[in-house]
Design an enzyme around this catalytic site. Structure first.
Site, PDB file in Angstrom:
ATOM      1  N   GLY A 217       0.819  -1.213   0.000  1.00  0.00           N
ATOM      2  CA  GLY A 217       0.000   0.000   0.000  1.00  0.00           C
ATOM      3  C   GLY A 217       0.843   1.249   0.000  1.00  0.00           C
ATOM      4  N   GLY A 219       2.602   4.718   1.545  1.00  0.00           N
ATOM      5  CA  GLY A 219       3.266   5.145   2.783  1.00  0.00           C
ATOM      6  C   GLY A 219       4.644   4.523   2.967  1.00  0.00           C
ATOM      7  N   GLY A 220       5.334   4.959   4.019  1.00  0.00           N
ATOM      8  CA  GLY A 220       6.714   4.549   4.255  1.00  0.00           C
ATOM      9  C   GLY A 220       6.853   3.084   4.623  1.00  0.00           C
ATOM     10  N   GLU A 240      -2.839  -2.808  -6.246  1.00  0.00           N
ATOM     11  CA  GLU A 240      -3.543  -1.641  -6.799  1.00  0.00           C
ATOM     12  C   GLU A 240      -2.538  -0.556  -7.191  1.00  0.00           C
ATOM     13  OE1 GLU A 240      -6.167  -0.253  -3.743  1.00  0.00           O
ATOM     14  OE2 GLU A 240      -5.376   1.758  -3.813  1.00  0.00           O
ATOM     15  N   LEU A 315      -4.227   3.704  11.040  1.00  0.00           N
ATOM     16  CA  LEU A 315      -3.995   4.808  11.975  1.00  0.00           C
ATOM     17  C   LEU A 315      -4.336   4.438  13.418  1.00  0.00           C
ATOM     18  CD1 LEU A 315      -5.534   7.706   9.824  1.00  0.00           C
ATOM     19  CD2 LEU A 315      -3.093   7.350  10.295  1.00  0.00           C
ATOM     20  N   GLY A 338      -8.005   0.782  -1.525  1.00  0.00           N
ATOM     21  CA  GLY A 338      -8.194  -0.651  -1.781  1.00  0.00           C
ATOM     22  C   GLY A 338      -7.891  -1.508  -0.575  1.00  0.00           C
ATOM     23  N   LYS A 363       2.426  11.120  18.052  1.00  0.00           N
ATOM     24  CA  LYS A 363       2.724  12.370  18.771  1.00  0.00           C
ATOM     25  C   LYS A 363       3.669  12.140  19.952  1.00  0.00           C
ATOM     26  CE  LYS A 363      -0.126  14.319  15.919  1.00  0.00           C
ATOM     27  NZ  LYS A 363       0.483  14.772  14.695  1.00  0.00           N
TER      28      LYS A 363
END
Ligand code: COA
Length: 434
Positions: A217, A219-220, A240, A315, A338, A363
């Site tokens: 997917g 992102g890092g 995808e 998340l 996806g 954070k």
């Protein structure tokens, strides 16, 4: 000059001339990410403002360019409808200046065919070939479905758009007008991998067998997994999004696609975004096929691959295993994309697995991303019934096949140590554990 080239010449116009045909209230559909027709969308936004048009909508998924229609003051005149919120569109959506379309990515073509008709379809494509065909390039996910009911079809030809192989092309005879805008494609900046990324990447890589077919997917973290996969053999790609790390795996001979049950010897994807190196790699490369998203993300197609492994980020996860991967509380952050399509597809694959990865905290360790219950207003992306494995820098929690109580314990064990006691007390209060 052959017939198609003559037709091309006749249909060629400037962006300003083309958008003159778009009036108030028009529903305009753009393909995803780098398929956005930048010159046309910008010329349209300028015309809307200059000539006082209202109620024009610009639909697209994953805006990678900051164009005029996203500016404050454009709402009511030209409204963006984000099908997946990116960094550029996020603020406009969060402030209520742009709208958001909830959907599984695999369903987007069906939406365009059955639920939302476009007045105007526009897209950036690669230059026309001698037979009159333009390739949708690195944005093959929804274009054909969007144009199927559009009253007007406009193309922006960009010689920097790679000509990709697969099934997604549009013919000059289907097009009303064309403009040319040769400008390098936007490149995604890769964030350097953190130690946590590497740890998570290694946990996941350990559970991926040789000969598996993978989806990575956005992102890092997925890129960290790609790095950790360099020791594997004969992997396949069915994803995808085609990602930067995949180029490395193909060039290193780790991905051969030899063992795939379908599309053997080919990597399969629906869109791509990365570096110039990636775009050069994809140009006229028969080893990578681009197909529409309702095919690539169809869980039944995904499930036909043995040992399919899906890797995505999330998340927040609650103690029963609901994952929010797209909002921070009620505030839209990205989209479902996806993720669920691939979690479900991997669930149908013989030997398949899916991973949702995240750091244990956000954070500066002040917030645990494993929560007793999701933050109020969170949008559930992956339901407790679909989820398989959750990964943090503290390990892997396999949830599928586990009871509510077992899930809570497995998740607490991969939470940051400073939150484990608090989570245990919360789980007791919720009667999840004694
Ligand atoms: N509470 C508060 N803040 C949180 C948080 C939480 N639970 N989780 C993350 N954050 C913060 C992070 O600290 C970060 O803040 P910063 O920008 O100040 O550093 C920010 O929110 C973004 O989080 P991060 O984890 O860095 O997001 P990302 O850019 O890596 O994207 C997803 C992760 C989950 C949003 C993204 O992968 C996604 O949209 N997934 C859904 C779609 C999908 O998986 N599609 C699959 C195929 S492409």
């Amino acid at each position: 000059m052959n017939r198609w080239q003559e037709m091309y010449r006749q249909k060629l116009a400037s962006p300003e001339e083309i958008v003159r045909g778009i009036g108030s209230g028009a529903i305009c559909a753009s393909t995803c990410a780098l398929g956005e027709p930048v010159a046309l969308a910008q010329a349209l936004a300028e015309r809307v403002e200059r000539e006082g048009l209202t109620g024009v909508t610009h639909h697209m998924l994953l805006t990678l360019q900051n164009l005029k229609y996203l500016e404050p003051g454009m709402d009511g005149k030209m409204n963006h409808v984000a099908w997946f919120t990116s960094g550029f569109a996020r603020k406009a959506v969060q402030e209520g200046r742009a709208d958001f379309m909830p959907c599984y990515y695999k369903d987007a073509p069906m939406f365009w065919r059955e639920l939302v008709a476009a007045d105007v379809f526009y897209a950036t494509v690669s230059p026309m070939d001698k037979h009159g065909w333009f390739s949708f390039g690195v944005s093959a996910s929804v274009g054909r479905a969007q144009l199927s009911r559009a009253k007007k079809v406009f193309l922006e030809v960009n010689e920097y758009m790679p000509r990709t192989h697969g099934s997604q092309f549009v013919h000059i005879s289907e097009v009303d007008a064309i403009c040319e805008n040769n400008r390098p494609l936007v490149e995604l900046k890769e964030a350097p991998l953190t130690e946590q990324d590497k740890t998570i990447g290694n946990y996941i890589a350990e559970l991926i067998p040789d000969e598996a077919t993978i989806q990575l997917g956005i992102g890092g973290m997925p890129n960290a997994v790609a790095q950790a996969l360099r020791v594997k053999r004969d992997l396949g790609i069915h994803s995808e999004m085609f990602t930067e790390g995949m180029v490395d795996l193909i060039e290193a001979g780790v991905v051969t696609n030899r063992k795939k049950n379908i599309h053997a010897h080919k990597s399969v994807a629906s869109f791509a975004a990365g570096s110039k190196r990636m775009y050069d790699f994809l140009n006229d490369n028969p080893g990578v096929e681009f197909h529409p998203i309702d095919y690539v993300n169809d869980p039944n197609i995904i499930g036909r691959h043995d040992n399919f492994v899906s890797i995505n980020a999330t998340l927040e996860v609650d103690l029963i295993g609901q994952a929010c991967s797209e909002s921070l509380g009620p505030s839209q952050f990205s989209g479902t994309g996806g993720q669920v399509d691939f979690v479900r597809g991997a669930g149908l694959s013989k030997g398949g697995k899916s991973f949702l990865a995240m750091y244990s905290t956000a954070k500066n360790d002040t917030i645990s991303k494993i929560k007793p219950v999701l933050t109020e207003g969170s949008h559930v992306t992956c339901s407790k019934n679909d989820i398989d494995c959750v990964v943090t820098e503290y390990g892997v929690a396999k949830l599928k096949g586990k009871t509510a109580s077992q899930r809570a314990k497995a998740l607490i064990a991969i939470a940051h140590p400073k939150f484990r006691e608090e989570l245990t007390r919360a789980a007791q209060k919720l009667h999840l554990i004694p």
